[in-house]
Write a protein that holds these residues in place. Structure first.
Motif, mmCIF file in Angstrom:
data_model
loop_
_atom_site.group_PDB
_atom_site.id
_atom_site.type_symbol
_atom_site.label_atom_id
_atom_site.label_comp_id
_atom_site.label_asym_id
_atom_site.label_seq_id
_atom_site.Cartn_x
_atom_site.Cartn_y
_atom_site.Cartn_z
ATOM 1 N N GLY A 1 0.598 -1.262 0.091
ATOM 2 C CA GLY A 1 -0.048 0.003 0.011
ATOM 3 C C GLY A 1 0.739 1.247 0.152
ATOM 4 N N ILE A 2 2.157 1.196 0.644
ATOM 5 C CA ILE A 2 3.099 2.620 0.606
ATOM 6 C C ILE A 2 3.445 2.700 -0.566
ATOM 7 N N THR B 1 0.800 4.051 -2.899
ATOM 8 C CA THR B 1 0.632 5.620 -2.757
ATOM 9 C C THR B 1 1.679 6.526 -3.209
ATOM 10 N N ALA C 1 1.862 11.818 2.059
ATOM 11 C CA ALA C 1 1.147 10.728 1.574
ATOM 12 C C ALA C 1 1.309 9.337 2.105
ATOM 13 N N ALA C 2 2.382 9.092 2.400
ATOM 14 C CA ALA C 2 2.630 7.814 2.884
ATOM 15 C C ALA C 2 2.241 7.870 4.484
ATOM 16 N N GLU D 1 -0.066 9.619 5.665
ATOM 17 C CA GLU D 1 -1.692 9.571 5.583
ATOM 18 C C GLU D 1 -2.032 8.193 5.376
ATOM 19 N N PHE D 2 -1.472 7.679 4.405
ATOM 20 C CA PHE D 2 -1.880 6.285 4.181
ATOM 21 C C PHE D 2 -1.808 5.340 5.341
ATOM 22 N N SER E 1 -4.596 5.927 7.799
ATOM 23 C CA SER E 1 -5.927 5.411 7.178
ATOM 24 C C SER E 1 -5.898 3.949 7.730
ATOM 25 N N GLN E 2 -4.662 3.366 7.634
ATOM 26 C CA GLN E 2 -4.822 1.961 8.127
ATOM 27 C C GLN E 2 -4.952 1.878 9.845
#
Length: 375
Positions: free
Chosen positions: A94-95, A98, A215-216, A218-219, A222-223
């Motif tokens: 996921g990282i 992103t 962005a990384a 915030e990802f 989000s998890q």
């Protein structure tokens, strides 16, 4: 006849002579309540003060379990990333997804990216990532009076990365490009970039890396991740606590001339959480001509590399894109002009290493950074 008053007195004596029971509830007189409240408040104050004097030592519950320590690394944006986070599962896929989205939006080296299409004057709609960066860049350009400006791309191309084209640069060429430089010459209208001149090109390299860090981060959030550190090419974002349950320790390098990028001597260590940090410096990318040293940072307002006394500019802000952009802007502005900006932008923290009039290395930092410096 028995005296009633004596009988009453005897009854009271019997009541008062009752043995003292330490476990029985006792009434507090009216004047006792303020005293009790004062004692409670005083106890809380002493407890908090002791915690601060001990460096806000964190309880053991913040320490990560061994199986929850995840460490991922890889390459992106022409540099490397290192990410540490607390999670029972690995989230590298996921990282990377992103970071690829950021690259697709903002990398001029990606032939399929949105910014490449804009620079080629292709009518392509921008995405949410590009929009965020563009709006933030315009704001910081306004605050710094154009010292930060993403329309600097034509000048960067003229000088060449690492000044590879320096022998071909002259005043006439620089002057010919200046009419196309300026953050007010581009606008975002209904999801599309509009230019006043087709020759205007965008370069987000001084903010995109920081945005990638955000962005990384915030990802991960989000998890459900609360404790992490994201680092991409020296730009950092931290939240929560490190694996030992303590504040994150981030170092600022000594700005020694080091084109090989092998010097890692630390000038200062900061203990931080819930913050982002970016550093811009000219000690690794520069050239010398006629006895003068020229930095790799170009002043968008003049078209020429800067010659200020700041060796490195470190900025801390809530998000890394902001820190990244201001760190570059302060390199352009120089020490005194940067101080003026910082007096107005109170949410920023800054640490500068510079040379004084005698050529000696000095450091200056904002007052709000003092509490983060490791003594």
């Amino acid at each position: 006849m028995e005296n009633k008053s004596n009988k009453t007195n005897n009854s009271k004596e019997k009541q008062t002579s009752k043995p003292f029971d330490p476990y029985a509830p006792h009434k507090i007189r009216w004047w006792g309540w303020p005293l009790l409240i004062l004692l409670i408040v005083g106890t809380i104050y002493i407890f908090r003060t002791n915690n601060k004097e001990q460096g806000e030592a964190q309880p053991a519950l913040y320490k990560w379990e061994v199986n929850d320590i995840q460490k991922d690394e890889g390459s992106i944006f022409g540099t490397f990333y290192h990410i540490t986070y607390q999670s029972p599962v690995n989230l590298k896929e996921g990282i990377n997804a992103t970071l690829r989205q950021v690259d697709h939006s903002l990398s001029p080296f990606n032939k399929q990216s949105i910014i490449t299409a804009i620079n080629d004057n292709t009518n392509m709609a921008v995405d949410s990532m590009f929009t965020e960066v563009f709006v933030l860049a315009k704001h910081i350009s306004s605050v710094t009076n154009g010292a930060f400006d993403i329309t600097v791309a034509p000048l960067v191309n003229l000088w060449g990365f690492g000044f590879k084209n320096i022998e071909n640069v002259n005043a006439a060429k620089v002057d010919s490009l200046l009419p196309f430089i300026g953050f007010k010459k581009v606008e975002l209208v209904d999801g599309f970039i509009q230019k006043k001149h087709p020759e205007t090109m965008l370069d987000c390299s001084a903010i995109a890396k920081g945005y990638g860090v955000d962005a990384a981060g915030e990802f991960l959030e989000s998890q459900g991740i609360k404790n992490y550190m994201v680092e991409i090419g020296g730009e950092v974002r931290v939240r929560g606590y490190n694996p030992q349950g303590k504040l994150w320790k981030i170092g600022i390098n000594v700005p020694q001339d080091d084109p090989t990028n092998t010097n890692n001597e630390i000038e200062q260590i900061l203990e931080v959480t819930q913050i982002s940090m970016a550093t811009s410096g000219n000690y690794r990318n520069f050239y010398e001509k006629d006895g003068k040293k020229y930095a790799h940072t170009i002043d968008p307002r003049t078209g020429y590399p800067i010659q200020h006394n700041i060796l490195s500019s470190t900025v801390l802000a809530k998000n890394c894109a902001t820190a990244d952009a201001y760190a570059t802007a302060f390199m352009v502005l120089g020490l005194e002009e940067s101080k003026k900006i910082l007096e107005k932008e109170k949410e920023l923290k800054a640490f500068f290493i510079y040379t004084d009039d005698n050529g000696h290395s000095q450091k200056w930092y904002t007052d709000n950074l003092s509490s983060l410096i490791q003594q």
